[in-house]
Design an enzyme around this catalytic site. Structure first.
Site, short mmCIF file in Angstrom:
data_model
loop_
_atom_site.label_atom_id
_atom_site.label_comp_id
_atom_site.label_asym_id
_atom_site.label_seq_id
_atom_site.Cartn_x
_atom_site.Cartn_y
_atom_site.Cartn_z
N LYS A 1 33.71 3.55 -29.40
CA LYS A 1 34.06 2.49 -28.44
C LYS A 1 34.52 3.12 -27.13
O LYS A 1 35.45 3.94 -27.12
CB LYS A 1 35.18 1.60 -28.99
CG LYS A 1 35.59 0.49 -28.03
CD LYS A 1 36.55 -0.47 -28.69
CE LYS A 1 37.99 -0.17 -28.43
NZ LYS A 1 38.51 -0.62 -27.14
N ASP B 1 33.43 -1.77 -24.40
CA ASP B 1 34.45 -2.83 -24.46
C ASP B 1 35.05 -3.06 -23.08
O ASP B 1 36.17 -2.64 -22.79
CB ASP B 1 35.52 -2.41 -25.48
CG ASP B 1 36.55 -3.51 -25.72
OD1 ASP B 1 36.25 -4.69 -25.43
OD2 ASP B 1 37.65 -3.18 -26.20
N LYS C 1 35.02 -6.25 -21.71
CA LYS C 1 35.49 -7.65 -21.72
C LYS C 1 35.12 -8.39 -20.43
O LYS C 1 35.98 -8.84 -19.67
CB LYS C 1 37.00 -7.72 -21.95
CG LYS C 1 37.44 -7.09 -23.28
CD LYS C 1 38.90 -7.34 -23.55
CE LYS C 1 39.35 -6.73 -24.86
NZ LYS C 1 39.38 -5.25 -24.89
N ASP D 1 33.54 -13.36 -15.63
CA ASP D 1 33.25 -13.56 -14.20
C ASP D 1 32.33 -14.77 -14.10
O ASP D 1 32.08 -15.45 -15.11
CB ASP D 1 32.59 -12.29 -13.64
CG ASP D 1 32.89 -12.09 -12.15
OD1 ASP D 1 32.79 -13.09 -11.40
OD2 ASP D 1 33.18 -10.96 -11.74
N THR E 1 45.48 -10.07 -28.44
CA THR E 1 46.65 -10.02 -29.33
C THR E 1 47.94 -9.80 -28.54
O THR E 1 49.03 -9.92 -29.08
CB THR E 1 46.50 -8.92 -30.40
OG1 THR E 1 46.02 -7.74 -29.76
CG2 THR E 1 45.55 -9.34 -31.49
N ARG F 1 43.82 6.07 -32.46
CA ARG F 1 44.82 7.14 -32.59
C ARG F 1 44.92 7.77 -33.98
O ARG F 1 45.13 8.99 -34.07
CB ARG F 1 46.17 6.64 -32.10
CG ARG F 1 46.20 6.55 -30.58
CD ARG F 1 47.34 5.72 -30.07
NE ARG F 1 47.11 4.31 -30.31
CZ ARG F 1 47.92 3.34 -29.88
NH1 ARG F 1 49.01 3.67 -29.20
NH2 ARG F 1 47.63 2.08 -30.12
O1 C5P Z 1 44.53 3.70 -31.25
P1 C5P Z 1 44.28 2.34 -31.85
O2 C5P Z 1 43.66 2.43 -33.23
O3 C5P Z 1 45.51 1.47 -31.82
O4 C5P Z 1 43.18 1.70 -30.89
C1 C5P Z 1 42.74 0.38 -31.05
C2 C5P Z 1 41.70 0.08 -30.01
O5 C5P Z 1 41.34 -1.30 -30.13
C3 C5P Z 1 42.16 0.28 -28.58
O6 C5P Z 1 41.02 0.66 -27.81
C4 C5P Z 1 42.65 -1.08 -28.16
O7 C5P Z 1 42.54 -1.30 -26.78
C5 C5P Z 1 41.66 -1.98 -28.92
N1 C5P Z 1 42.16 -3.33 -29.18
C6 C5P Z 1 43.32 -3.60 -29.88
N2 C5P Z 1 43.72 -4.89 -30.10
C7 C5P Z 1 43.00 -5.91 -29.63
C8 C5P Z 1 41.81 -5.67 -28.94
C9 C5P Z 1 41.42 -4.35 -28.72
O8 C5P Z 1 43.98 -2.68 -30.33
N3 C5P Z 1 43.37 -7.13 -29.89
#
Ligand code: C5P
Length: 238
Positions: free
Chosen positions: A31, A58, A60, A63, A122, A214
């Site tokens: 992603k 991603d 999003k 527009d 979220t 992460r």
């Molecule tokens: O590092 P981590 O596993 O927390 O990354 C989650 C990824 O999913 C990040 O790129 C974050 O921006 C994305 N994301 C999220 N929650 C959402 C939508 C997208 O954590 N509701």
């Protein structure tokens, strides 16, 4: 099972990103979000394509319909495999995104990107929906209405937290392909994610893809972390 894992490339530094991609043997999906697309743009996408990886762009989009259509055309030409639009941009906007994919497919004879709808972020809750967006519905009601709009626009993939996955499955059955972030294996730190589920539980609740960053790129041995997650998903399916 590895094709259900989308590795979020949110780490800093072009070389670090490319090295991570090269070190994760067996990883299929990556992603690229707003931060690293803004920093490294098309050259990062090309590095991934060179390696035959699948790309979830991603950004999003939200527009006017004509602009979103143009952005989707550009993303399709880059060869991305999935991309996100905000359902709150409206049915007409989402339908234009779908139209761009259809035109790309008809013109090139290849499959274009899957359009994925984002409903309520979220980071929003019932209070800030009301305070900042003047919306009286609660988050769950909004998620269902925005999912219905996505369906009406012909979109069949959606981003949803594990909590919303259940709600969407109850209301729409198997219609949507569901992509779920906020995933933490039991052995990983939660970081800033508040409501997390394990990879196995996300799939049990009905997610088709999990987005995970992460716990993989922040691990001292990313390949080991990836393998542990893959194994966890395999165990759910056996
Ligand atoms: O590092 P981590 O596993 O927390 O990354 C989650 C990824 O999913 C990040 O790129 C974050 O921006 C994305 N994301 C999220 N929650 C959402 C939508 C997208 O954590 N509701």
């Amino acid at each position: 099972m590895s094709e259900r894992i989308i590795v979020a490339l949110d780490l800093k530094g072009y070389d670090n990103i490319v090295n991570l991609v090269d070190s994760l043997k067996g990883a299929v999906w990556f992603k690229v979000g707003a931060v690293n697309f803004t920093a490294y743009g098309v050259s990062l996408i090309k590095e991934l394509k060179k390696r035959d990886k699948k790309i979830f762009l991603d950004l999003k989009y939200h527009d006017i319909p004509n602009t979103v259509k143009g952005a989707v055309e550009a993303a399709a030409s880059l060869g991305v495999d999935m991309l996100t639009v905000h359902s709150i941009g409206g049915v007409e906007m989402m339908a234009k995104a779908k139209e761009a994919v259809k035109e790309y497919e008809d013109k090139n004879g290849v499959k274009g990107p899957e359009i994925v709808a984002v409903t309520v972020l979220t980071s929003m809750n019932d209070d800030n929906l009301k305070r900042d967006m003047f919306i009286e519905l609660n988050v769950k009601e909004m998620v269902l209405k925005l999912a219905k709009n996505a369906l009406n626009a012909g979109i069949s993939a959606i981003v949803a937290s594990a909590k919303e996955t259940e709600l969407l499955r109850e209301n729409f059955g198997d219609y949507f392909k569901i992509i779920t972030p906020g995933i933490r294996p039991v052995w990983a730190a939660k970081n800033d994610q508040k409501r997390v589920v394990t990879p196995g539980d996300a799939v049990k609740l009905g997610s088709n893809y999990i987005v995970i960053g992460r716990p993989i790129y922040g691990h001292e041995n990313p390949q080991k972390a990836f393998e542990l997650i893959r194994k966890e998903l395999e165990d759910v399916n056996t």
